[in-house]
Design a protein around this motif. Structure first.
Motif, PDB file in Angstrom:
ATOM      1  N   ILE A 151       0.837  -1.200   0.000  1.00  0.00           N
ATOM      2  CA  ILE A 151       0.000   0.000   0.000  1.00  0.00           C
ATOM      3  C   ILE A 151       0.872   1.250   0.000  1.00  0.00           C
ATOM      4  CG2 ILE A 151      -1.577   1.386   1.417  1.00  0.00           C
ATOM      5  CD1 ILE A 151      -2.891  -1.294   2.276  1.00  0.00           C
ATOM      6  N   SER A 152       1.928   1.232   0.802  1.00  0.00           N
ATOM      7  CA  SER A 152       2.786   2.423   0.911  1.00  0.00           C
ATOM      8  C   SER A 152       3.517   2.731  -0.393  1.00  0.00           C
ATOM      9  CB  SER A 152       3.794   2.251   2.047  1.00  0.00           C
ATOM     10  OG  SER A 152       4.812   1.324   1.698  1.00  0.00           O
ATOM     11  N   ARG A 153       3.667   1.762  -1.271  1.00  0.00           N
ATOM     12  CA  ARG A 153       4.382   1.972  -2.531  1.00  0.00           C
ATOM     13  C   ARG A 153       3.469   2.441  -3.668  1.00  0.00           C
ATOM     14  NH1 ARG A 153       7.429  -3.751  -2.036  1.00  0.00           N
ATOM     15  NH2 ARG A 153       9.023  -3.150  -0.520  1.00  0.00           N
ATOM     16  N   VAL A 154       2.157   2.309  -3.509  1.00  0.00           N
ATOM     17  CA  VAL A 154       1.221   2.621  -4.601  1.00  0.00           C
ATOM     18  C   VAL A 154       1.334   4.080  -5.028  1.00  0.00           C
ATOM     19  CG1 VAL A 154      -1.233   2.840  -5.189  1.00  0.00           C
ATOM     20  CG2 VAL A 154      -0.381   0.738  -4.135  1.00  0.00           C
ATOM     21  N   ALA A 155       1.205   5.021  -4.093  1.00  0.00           N
ATOM     22  CA  ALA A 155       1.255   6.449  -4.454  1.00  0.00           C
ATOM     23  C   ALA A 155       2.622   6.819  -5.007  1.00  0.00           C
ATOM     24  CB  ALA A 155       0.903   7.326  -3.261  1.00  0.00           C
ATOM     25  N   PHE A 156       3.685   6.303  -4.394  1.00  0.00           N
ATOM     26  CA  PHE A 156       5.044   6.579  -4.868  1.00  0.00           C
ATOM     27  C   PHE A 156       5.208   6.140  -6.316  1.00  0.00           C
ATOM     28  CE2 PHE A 156       9.400   5.087  -5.557  1.00  0.00           C
ATOM     29  CZ  PHE A 156      10.092   6.275  -5.337  1.00  0.00           C
ATOM     30  N   ALA A 157       4.560   5.027  -6.680  1.00  0.00           N
ATOM     31  CA  ALA A 157       4.690   4.474  -8.032  1.00  0.00           C
ATOM     32  C   ALA A 157       3.767   5.161  -9.038  1.00  0.00           C
ATOM     33  CB  ALA A 157       4.407   2.971  -8.004  1.00  0.00           C
ATOM     34  N   GLY A 158       2.834   5.992  -8.564  1.00  0.00           N
ATOM     35  CA  GLY A 158       1.958   6.715  -9.482  1.00  0.00           C
ATOM     36  C   GLY A 158       0.508   6.263  -9.462  1.00  0.00           C
ATOM     37  N   GLY A 159       0.117   5.493  -8.437  1.00  0.00           N
ATOM     38  CA  GLY A 159      -1.262   5.043  -8.316  1.00  0.00           C
ATOM     39  C   GLY A 159      -1.990   5.776  -7.204  1.00  0.00           C
TER      40      GLY A 159
END
Length: 122
Positions: free
Chosen positions: A81-89
């Motif tokens: 979950i913590s990587r989703v926004a960082f990746a562009g989602g």
């Protein structure tokens, strides 16, 4: 039949962007291949088990309606979950308990697909 799910495909428009997005979320490179003129990037799976791929097929488009695929996040739901926004989602449904079946979350990926994450109960 031991498992109703065998294989799934997530349609993408920008193949390289989608591969980077999912590689970031899972923190590992995705294996890519060209099959019958269609680019595929395989999400992490163990051979002999259900798996899936990102596919760049001009006949198919990303969507937020229809079938919802839940990716395995066992023991790593918070991390993924913590990587989703960082990746562009974008997270749509934050981590939510589904009782004895575990926890889920949903997100819209960089291509516009609604995708779920699932972690079994501890």
């Amino acid at each position: 039949m031991s498992n109703a799910l065998n294989w799934f495909e997530i349609p993408v428009v920008d193949f390289d962007r989608a591969v980077k997005f999912y590689s970031t979320i899972f923190d590992q490179p995705l294996h890519t291949e060209l099959f019958f003129g269609i680019f595929n990037a395989f999400l992490p799976f163990t051979p002999g088990n259900a798996g899936g791929a990102l596919v760049h097929d001009p006949k198919r488009q990303p969507a937020q309606t229809g079938t919802l695929v839940y990716l395995n996040a066992n023991g790593q739901l918070d991390t993924l979950i913590s990587r989703v926004a960082f990746a562009g989602g974008t997270i749509v449904l934050p981590k939510t308990s589904i009782g004895p079946a575990g926890e889920i979350a949903t997100f819209v990926d960089c291509e516009g697909n609604l995708v779920g994450l699932h972690s079994e109960a501890a």
